[in-house]
Design a protein around this motif. Structure first.
Motif, PDB file in Angstrom:
ATOM      1  N   MET A  57       0.861  -1.172   0.000  1.00 37.55           N
ATOM      2  CA  MET A  57       0.000   0.000   0.000  1.00 37.55           C
ATOM      3  C   MET A  57       0.898   1.223   0.000  1.00 37.55           C
ATOM      4  SD  MET A  57      -3.083   1.065   1.976  1.00 37.55           S
ATOM      5  CE  MET A  57      -3.065   1.999   3.453  1.00 37.55           C
ATOM      6  N   LEU A  58       0.673   2.080  -0.970  1.00 41.64           N
ATOM      7  CA  LEU A  58       1.600   3.201  -1.134  1.00 41.64           C
ATOM      8  C   LEU A  58       1.075   4.475  -0.476  1.00 41.64           C
ATOM      9  CD1 LEU A  58       2.787   2.520  -4.796  1.00 41.64           C
ATOM     10  CD2 LEU A  58       3.509   1.475  -2.656  1.00 41.64           C
ATOM     11  N   LYS A  59       0.406   4.299   0.651  1.00 39.98           N
ATOM     12  CA  LYS A  59      -0.021   5.472   1.420  1.00 39.98           C
ATOM     13  C   LYS A  59       0.643   5.363   2.793  1.00 39.98           C
ATOM     14  CE  LYS A  59      -4.417   5.649  -1.036  1.00 39.98           C
ATOM     15  NZ  LYS A  59      -3.740   5.983  -2.293  1.00 39.98           N
ATOM     16  N   ASP A  60       1.327   6.426   3.192  1.00 43.51           N
ATOM     17  CA  ASP A  60       2.064   6.365   4.451  1.00 43.51           C
ATOM     18  C   ASP A  60       1.116   6.559   5.643  1.00 43.51           C
ATOM     19  OD1 ASP A  60       1.637   9.109   4.724  1.00 43.51           O
ATOM     20  OD2 ASP A  60       3.586   9.647   3.911  1.00 43.51           O
ATOM     21  N   ASP A 153      -7.054  10.876  -7.397  1.00 42.86           N
ATOM     22  CA  ASP A 153      -6.122  10.697  -8.510  1.00 42.86           C
ATOM     23  C   ASP A 153      -4.774  10.261  -7.959  1.00 42.86           C
ATOM     24  OD1 ASP A 153      -4.652  10.719 -10.830  1.00 42.86           O
ATOM     25  OD2 ASP A 153      -4.235  12.862 -10.723  1.00 42.86           O
ATOM     26  N   ASP A 154      -4.469   8.980  -8.132  1.00 41.47           N
ATOM     27  CA  ASP A 154      -3.157   8.465  -7.740  1.00 41.47           C
ATOM     28  C   ASP A 154      -2.458   7.873  -8.966  1.00 41.47           C
ATOM     29  OD1 ASP A 154      -1.099   8.050  -5.966  1.00 41.47           O
ATOM     30  OD2 ASP A 154      -1.886   6.175  -5.169  1.00 41.47           O
ATOM     31  N   ALA A 155      -2.845   8.351 -10.160  1.00 45.73           N
ATOM     32  CA  ALA A 155      -2.203   7.877 -11.400  1.00 45.73           C
ATOM     33  C   ALA A 155      -1.486   9.036 -12.111  1.00 45.73           C
ATOM     34  CB  ALA A 155      -3.231   7.255 -12.335  1.00 45.73           C
ATOM     35  N   ILE A 179      -5.962  15.027  -5.139  1.00 47.14           N
ATOM     36  CA  ILE A 179      -4.765  14.793  -5.958  1.00 47.14           C
ATOM     37  C   ILE A 179      -3.638  14.407  -4.996  1.00 47.14           C
ATOM     38  CG2 ILE A 179      -3.082  15.771  -7.560  1.00 47.14           C
ATOM     39  CD1 ILE A 179      -5.185  17.823  -8.409  1.00 47.14           C
ATOM     40  N   GLU A 180      -3.190  13.170  -5.109  1.00 43.71           N
ATOM     41  CA  GLU A 180      -2.114  12.712  -4.222  1.00 43.71           C
ATOM     42  C   GLU A 180      -0.735  13.027  -4.812  1.00 43.71           C
ATOM     43  OE1 GLU A 180      -2.171   8.584  -3.145  1.00 43.71           O
ATOM     44  OE2 GLU A 180      -4.045   8.742  -2.049  1.00 43.71           O
ATOM     45  N   ASP A 181       0.198  13.193  -3.955  1.00 45.00           N
ATOM     46  CA  ASP A 181       1.644  13.131  -4.240  1.00 45.00           C
ATOM     47  C   ASP A 181       2.245  14.247  -5.106  1.00 45.00           C
ATOM     48  OD1 ASP A 181       1.813  10.520  -2.930  1.00 45.00           O
ATOM     49  OD2 ASP A 181       0.790   9.760  -4.698  1.00 45.00           O
ATOM     50  N   MET A 182       1.515  14.752  -6.080  1.00 40.99           N
ATOM     51  CA  MET A 182       2.153  15.548  -7.130  1.00 40.99           C
ATOM     52  C   MET A 182       2.200  17.051  -6.897  1.00 40.99           C
ATOM     53  SD  MET A 182       3.154  13.157  -8.866  1.00 40.99           S
ATOM     54  CE  MET A 182       3.947  14.066 -10.180  1.00 40.99           C
ATOM     55  N   GLN A 216       2.033  14.771   3.966  1.00 47.92           N
ATOM     56  CA  GLN A 216       2.817  15.203   2.792  1.00 47.92           C
ATOM     57  C   GLN A 216       2.203  14.716   1.492  1.00 47.92           C
ATOM     58  OE1 GLN A 216       6.961  14.199   2.605  1.00 47.92           O
ATOM     59  NE2 GLN A 216       7.469  15.816   4.072  1.00 47.92           N
ATOM     60  N   GLN A 217       1.706  13.482   1.480  1.00 48.42           N
ATOM     61  CA  GLN A 217       1.176  12.925   0.235  1.00 48.42           C
ATOM     62  C   GLN A 217      -0.101  13.637  -0.216  1.00 48.42           C
ATOM     63  OE1 GLN A 217       1.187   8.615   1.414  1.00 48.42           O
ATOM     64  NE2 GLN A 217       2.307   8.408  -0.511  1.00 48.42           N
ATOM     65  N   LEU A 218      -0.777  14.305   0.723  1.00 44.73           N
ATOM     66  CA  LEU A 218      -2.023  14.998   0.370  1.00 44.73           C
ATOM     67  C   LEU A 218      -1.843  16.516   0.398  1.00 44.73           C
ATOM     68  CD1 LEU A 218      -4.589  12.784   2.330  1.00 44.73           C
ATOM     69  CD2 LEU A 218      -3.833  12.578  -0.036  1.00 44.73           C
TER      70      LEU A 218
HETATM   71 MG    MG Z   1      -0.308   8.044  -3.902  1.00 41.86          MG
END
Ligand code: MG
Ligand code: SAM
Length: 230
Positions: A57-60, A153-155, A179-182, A216-218
């Motif tokens: 799972m790529l969510k911390d 959106d995690d793509a 929108i995650e991560d970006m 951070q991811q959000l």
């Molecule tokens: Mg993500």
């Protein structure tokens, strides 16, 4: 040797299956007479250990805590996640909403489902769709989804056109688009365009300041539909 574009997500460690972290440079059983000398870092990439019931799972943990609170508050009837990878986050969303007594369908969309590791016995309330985010037709089947709805959106392909499609055809008052991560990277490298793109949604979406600053991811990527749907 052919070099491939590392900008495209291929999977952390290129292995979608979860393997418990292995310590190579230190024993797992550290002797207590050398307690004070023990290294304080993990000894492996922290993402390598994020898993849910044996699925990567790529969510911390901070991000998981934010989603926990958001799920409890929103009580979504549908969660759409773009980007499935191993599928761990879909099972986690399904399990968490089930524990909270929420009747929720979890929908995962990815252009490559071959890496999904969700066992057949774990697929209740989860549906998987193969589709490319580059083509908004991919999302037509979502129009009948139940609300409240959480869209993630995690793509990270075609994000703002998808956001526009979601605003025009899917999101109702109170629904979320995440929108995650970006965002921090986009803000670093294309600050003017990012502000312009987000500003284009000013009449329909607002940033939810409770959740947009808690992991951070959000980071600054949690948006809620504030306007009524036409
Ligand atoms: Mg993500
Ligand atoms: N949501 C997962 C989690 O939290 O554990 C991780 C998803 S991973 C970061 C990104 C996924 O997006 C990959 O599985 C990749 O195949 C998918 N992806 C990348 N570009 C895509 C596109 N254009 N259309 C659909 N899926 C895409």
């Amino acid at each position: 040797m052919e070099f491939t574009d590392l900008n495209l997500f291929r999977g952390l460690g290129e292995d979608p299956a979860y393997h418990p972290p292995v310590l190579k440079d230190r024993p797992r059983d550290w002797p207590l007479d050398r307690w004070a000398e023990a290294p304080r870092d993990l000894g492996f990439s922290d993402f390598a250990r994020y898993q849910w019931r044996g699925l990567r799972m790529l969510k911390d943990p901070e991000t998981q805590a934010v989603y926990h609170d958001l799920l409890w508050e929103l009580r979504p009837r549908t969660i759409v996640e773009l980007g499935v990878y191993g599928g761990g986050s879909l099972v986690w969303f399904r399990d968490l909403t089930r524990l909270m007594g929420i009747d929720c369908q979890v929908i995962g969309i990815d252009r490559d489902l071959s890496r999904c590791r969700i066992p057949a016995s774990e697929k209740s309330n989860i549906s998987l769709h193969e589709g490319d985010c580059a083509a908004v037709e991919t999302f037509e089947h979502l129009r009948s989804a139940a609300h409240p709805l959480l869209f993630i959106d995690d793509a990270h392909t075609n994000t703002f056109n998808i956001m526009k499609w979601a605003v025009d055809h899917l999101l109702e008052h109170g629904d979320y688009f995440v929108i995650e991560d970006m965002i921090p990277f986009w803000h670093r490298y294309s600050p003017r365009l990012l502000e312009e793109y987000l500003g284009a949604f000013r009449d329909v979406l607002t940033m939810d300041m409770v959740y947009a600053n808690a992991s951070q991811q959000l980071d600054r990527g949690v948006f809620r539909r504030s306007a009524k749907k036409d």
